[in-house]
Design an enzyme around this catalytic site. Structure first.
Site, PDB file in Angstrom:
ATOM      1  N   GLY A  46      35.031  35.847  36.557  1.00  0.00           N
ATOM      2  CA  GLY A  46      33.915  36.605  36.378  1.00  0.00           C
ATOM      3  C   GLY A  46      33.400  37.128  35.121  1.00  0.00           C
ATOM      4  O   GLY A  46      32.578  37.665  34.923  1.00  0.00           O
TER       5      GLY A  46
ATOM      6  N   ASP B  39      41.536  27.285  33.563  1.00  0.00           N
ATOM      7  CA  ASP B  39      41.034  28.600  33.860  1.00  0.00           C
ATOM      8  C   ASP B  39      40.314  29.132  32.675  1.00  0.00           C
ATOM      9  O   ASP B  39      39.896  28.191  32.016  1.00  0.00           O
ATOM     10  CB  ASP B  39      42.508  29.086  33.837  1.00  0.00           C
ATOM     11  CG  ASP B  39      43.427  30.386  34.956  1.00  0.00           C
ATOM     12  OD1 ASP B  39      42.124  31.505  33.982  1.00  0.00           O
ATOM     13  OD2 ASP B  39      43.498  30.542  35.646  1.00  0.00           O
TER      14      ASP B  39
ATOM     15  N   ASP C 172      42.790  38.579  39.250  1.00  0.00           N
ATOM     16  CA  ASP C 172      43.588  38.234  39.949  1.00  0.00           C
ATOM     17  C   ASP C 172      43.396  38.969  41.352  1.00  0.00           C
ATOM     18  O   ASP C 172      43.822  40.499  41.091  1.00  0.00           O
ATOM     19  CB  ASP C 172      44.915  37.910  39.517  1.00  0.00           C
ATOM     20  CG  ASP C 172      44.915  37.140  37.846  1.00  0.00           C
ATOM     21  OD1 ASP C 172      43.812  36.232  37.984  1.00  0.00           O
ATOM     22  OD2 ASP C 172      45.565  36.501  37.649  1.00  0.00           O
TER      23      ASP C 172
HETATM   24  C1  GLA Z   1      44.787  33.063  35.903  1.00  0.00           C
HETATM   25  C2  GLA Z   1      44.173  33.066  37.451  1.00  0.00           C
HETATM   26  C3  GLA Z   1      45.855  33.040  38.023  1.00  0.00           C
HETATM   27  C4  GLA Z   1      46.563  32.021  38.387  1.00  0.00           C
HETATM   28  C5  GLA Z   1      47.249  32.011  36.397  1.00  0.00           C
HETATM   29  C6  GLA Z   1      48.541  31.236  35.862  1.00  0.00           C
HETATM   30  O1  GLA Z   1      46.182  34.644  35.820  1.00  0.00           O
HETATM   31  O2  GLA Z   1      44.004  34.280  37.710  1.00  0.00           O
HETATM   32  O3  GLA Z   1      44.978  32.601  39.454  1.00  0.00           O
HETATM   33  O4  GLA Z   1      46.327  30.700  38.081  1.00  0.00           O
HETATM   34  O5  GLA Z   1      45.812  32.612  35.382  1.00  0.00           O
HETATM   35  O6  GLA Z   1      48.693  31.487  34.346  1.00  0.00           O
END
Ligand code: GLA
Length: 384
Positions: free
Chosen positions: A162, A126, A183
């Protein structure tokens, strides 16, 4: 690690969020096999954020949460492997993960080594709490190098949503897939938003570095961590059709221990999965006409086409508008696929959701599609 086709599997985040533990993960491993998902190609089981203790150990290593994973991660990995599955985990390029757990910034090599020792096969990485002093591409390059040197094949799934023009540098980092958007949530609005953004990323997707439109919400019906309002089965079908056709990884997010028949029918449609997994991975392209409306409208009725390895075409026609009276009349012109009249060829369409076959006449296929619905075809080139 070389990845020939979009990765497929299951990830804990959409339904379970923080509520993860060894027992549940083992049940998911069982379900992936027992339901037939593994046979369909879903082979990665991935634990998302919130699996670690808040502090590293005295050697600076990550420690699995002792309550959630009392036997450590190696034990879970062994169970998952013995089921014939591969095992994935999550970390973050920043100071802490998105949910506030220790992340891999300045620990990249030691973490890659730890993951390799545990038997990890997939790392979702992430981008939260990124230090301002280092650019995103360098952070991903660090983990890319660490994984490539950890002595184990670990699929590198970048999740920078992105940001910072990820698409322009991601292929330099060794990532095998990369999140192109923010997300997903289990609502039609969220689906639609991600669908409308896809066009911007398609040309940056390719073998070994697939653009990831985020995990699937099919079958969630409003339950779980990103549940919200939920969607209808038609909307889930449209979602799966678009993700499959555009070549996004297919990572399931619902509770696969309790899938209903509609969900199974969508997620386990082998003909649709075959479109996603097509080895040629030719770039899908849009052939939607702007109609007589303004340019703003054109993407609400996308038609995407992809030439497949065996010479067939995959064709998806979508209606992303909301007005129930708007039965969009979708026009597919074969000319735009390279099948002009002079070729003497046309297409025999097979609808991948109901099996209906139609031979296209006069180079034009017109079909009415209700809002939120779609058609997905595999089309064979035949004589006119
Ligand atoms: C981000 C990612 C999600 C998930 C959360 C976990 O928002 O984009 O897919 O992995 O973190 O905290």
């Amino acid at each position: 690690m070389i990845c020939e086709t979009p990765p497929m599997g299951w990830n804990s985040w959409n339904t379970f969020g923080r509520e993860i533990n060894e027992k549940m993960i083992k049940e998911m491993a069982d379900a992936m096999v027992d339901t037939g998902l593994l046979d369909c190609g879903y082979n990665y089981l991935v634990i998302d954020d919130c699996w670690a203790e808040r502090q590293r150990d005295a050697d600076g290593k990550l420690v699995p949460d002792r309550q959630k994973f009392p036997n450590g991660m190696k034990a879970v990995a062994d169970y998952v492997h013995q089921k014939g599955l591969k095992f994935g985990i999550y970390s973050c390029a920043g100071m802490i993960t998105c949910a506030g757990y220790p992340a891999s910034f300045e620990h990249e090599f030691v973490d890659a080594q730890t993951f390799a020792q545990w038997g990890i096969d997939f790392l979702k990485y992430d981008y939260c709490f990124k230090p301002g002093s280092v650019s995103g591409d360098v952070l991903y390059k660090r983990m890319g190098a660490a994984l490539a040197n950890c002595g184990r094949d670990i699929l590198f799934s970048a999740c920078s949503c992105g940001k910072d023009e990820t698409k322009k540098w991601i292929k330099t980092t060794g990532a095998n897939m990369w999140r192109s958007t923010e997300d997903i949530y289990d609502t039609w609005t969220s689906l639609r938003e991600l669908a409308m953004l896809a066009d911007q990323s398609i040309k940056y997707s390719g073998k070994n570095c697939f653009f990831d439109m985020d995990m699937l919400i099919v079958g969630m019906y409003g339950n779980g961590n990103v549940g919200l309002t939920g969607c209808t089965d038609t909307e889930y079908k449209t979602h799966f059709s678009l993700w499959a056709l555009l070549g996004s990884p297919l990572m399931i997010g619902c509770d696969i221990r309790n899938m209903n028949d509609a969900t199974k029918k969508i997620l386990m449609n082998k003909d649709v999965i075959a479109i996603n997994q097509d080895k040629a991975y030719n770039q899908p392209y849009s052939v939607a006409e702007p109609l007589s409306f303004s340019d703003d409208y054109k993407n609400e009725w996308p038609i995407y086409v992809k030439l497949l390895e065996n010479g067939d075409f995959a064709i998806g026609m979508f209606n992303f508008t909301d007005d129930p009276t708007n039965m969009y009349c979708c026009n597919l012109k074969l000319d735009l696929l390279g099948l002009s009249e002079s070729t003497g060829k046309t297409l025999l369409l097979t609808d991948l959701w109901n099996g209906e076959q139609t031979k296209v006449k006069n180079g034009l296929h017109i079909v009415e599609i209700a809002p939120h619905d779609c058609r997905l075809y595999r089309a064979k080139v035949v004589d006119r």
